[in-house]
Design an enzyme around this catalytic site. Sequence first.
Site, short mmCIF file in Angstrom:
data_model
loop_
_atom_site.label_atom_id
_atom_site.label_comp_id
_atom_site.label_asym_id
_atom_site.label_seq_id
_atom_site.Cartn_x
_atom_site.Cartn_y
_atom_site.Cartn_z
CG ASP A 203 33.47 35.74 35.25
OD1 ASP A 203 34.69 35.85 35.04
OD2 ASP A 203 32.61 36.39 34.63
CG ASP A 227 31.83 37.24 39.19
OD1 ASP A 227 32.12 38.16 39.95
OD2 ASP A 227 31.56 37.42 37.99
CG ASP A 231 27.26 38.14 36.74
OD1 ASP A 231 26.43 38.45 37.61
OD2 ASP A 231 28.48 38.23 36.90
NE ARG A 283 28.68 44.92 41.27
CZ ARG A 283 29.76 44.63 40.57
NH1 ARG A 283 29.83 43.49 39.91
NH2 ARG A 283 30.78 45.47 40.55
#
Length: 405
Positions: A203, A227, A231, A283
């Site tokens: 990613d 990305d 995460d 986010r």
Amino acid sequence: MAFSIIPIIFLIFSVLVPSFIASSLAVLDPEFVVQEVHRKVNASRRKLGFLSCNTGNPIDDCWRCDPNWEEHRQKLADCAIGFGKYAIGGRDGDVYVVTNSRDDDPVNPRPGTLRYAVIQDEPLWIIFARDMVIQLKEELIMNSFKTIDGRGARVHIAGGPCITVQYVTNIIIHGINIHDCTQGGNAMVRDSPHHYGWRTISDGDGVSIFGSSHVWVDHCSLSNCTDGLIDAIEGSTAITISNNFMTRHDKVMLLGHNDSYVQDKNMQVTIAFNHFGEGLVQRIPRCRHGYFHVVNNDYTRWKMYAIGGSAAPTINSQGNRFLAPNNIFSKEVTKHEYADESEWKNWNWRSEGDLMLNGAYFTPSGAGASSSYAKASSLSARPSSLVSSITSGAGALVCRKCSIY
Ligand SMILES: *[C@@H]1O[C@H](CO)[C@@H](O)[C@H](O)[C@H]1NC(C)=O
Ligand SMILES: *[C@@H]1O[C@H](CO)[C@@H](O)[C@H](O)[C@H]1NC(C)=O
Ligand SMILES: *[C@@H]1O[C@H](CO)[C@@H](O)[C@H](O)[C@H]1NC(C)=O
């Protein structure tokens, strides 16, 4: 903390209580003296900021009060808080010193490189011989029980693929600048001394946490990756993301793989004491399914929203400072994604003691079952008025000595 007491004794006795030392020290029971010193130190800390080691940041206070922290680096492992607090990293192993910032060979890593250190089977506490910029050729795939400890050096992992934490446990990443991370892949990469395999295109995350538990990312500076900055997906849990400084990035943190990946229902993540700064868009984090404690963070920039999610996550927001952008359409801290209100009104999202500035507002939801929030509580929040001091040292520390004294 015994190591920090001795200089304080002299300071306190000579500065604060000369009469006490003169009149009674000789006749007191030593144990009482020690207690008395503790009591006075405790009482004076708030008044004497310059002598104090009580910064109000419990992680930093745990190691930066020790002038000799470098001799006990592995004690940092016992300073964690939140859901990732049992991550011991390489606490029980040897210290390994990275000396070579170049020559990254993803399949046959050379001794002295970071990649050689992180793939080993035994626990290792990995430190750096000097300042360095490490541009990796492929993802850095970590094996279990490793700490990457950048304290005392300026270490950048940048300009190539970055860190992958996949199907492992007990990882600590502290004091590293992680930025400009790019995708890797369609290449062979080694993940242990006895295995390497084919990696498809990655990613391009700063730190990718996949199917892993007991992970603590502390005091890192992260920006501008392909990305996410961090995460955590596919059954990852027991994670703390603390004291980081994040800037210049769109999709900052994704916690939870996708709406149908119900294995993420057990995910517990603590996001504490971070500074979310310039150039962030959304986010921060985006959550799915699990339990998320977002506590005492300083949000100074976002473009679209700060905290969002889908698939009924439980979000417990406490003691944060939210400074909304000037755009009248971006004042809402929260974003309930991919669901009608009839559905998301049942998701447990609450705001307690958050400081709302420049028109920021949090849209709470759910009936607020206490059992649900109990699973999204991992430490006691400090008042939001303390956020700026708690987060003033967020990010990779630029210090050689680093102790508070
Ligand atoms: C001083 O504070 C420490 C922790 O902050 C505590 O453990 C200790 O019991 C206190 N001592 C006294 C005598 O109040
Ligand atoms: C972010 O990284 C990209 C490469 O991935 C680079 O082209 C760009 O200049 C960087 N942006 C900033 C603001 O640093
Ligand atoms: C969710 O992720 C799983 C595992 O990667 C995948 O098989 C599935 O198709 C994904 N579902 C959706 C709706 O994207």
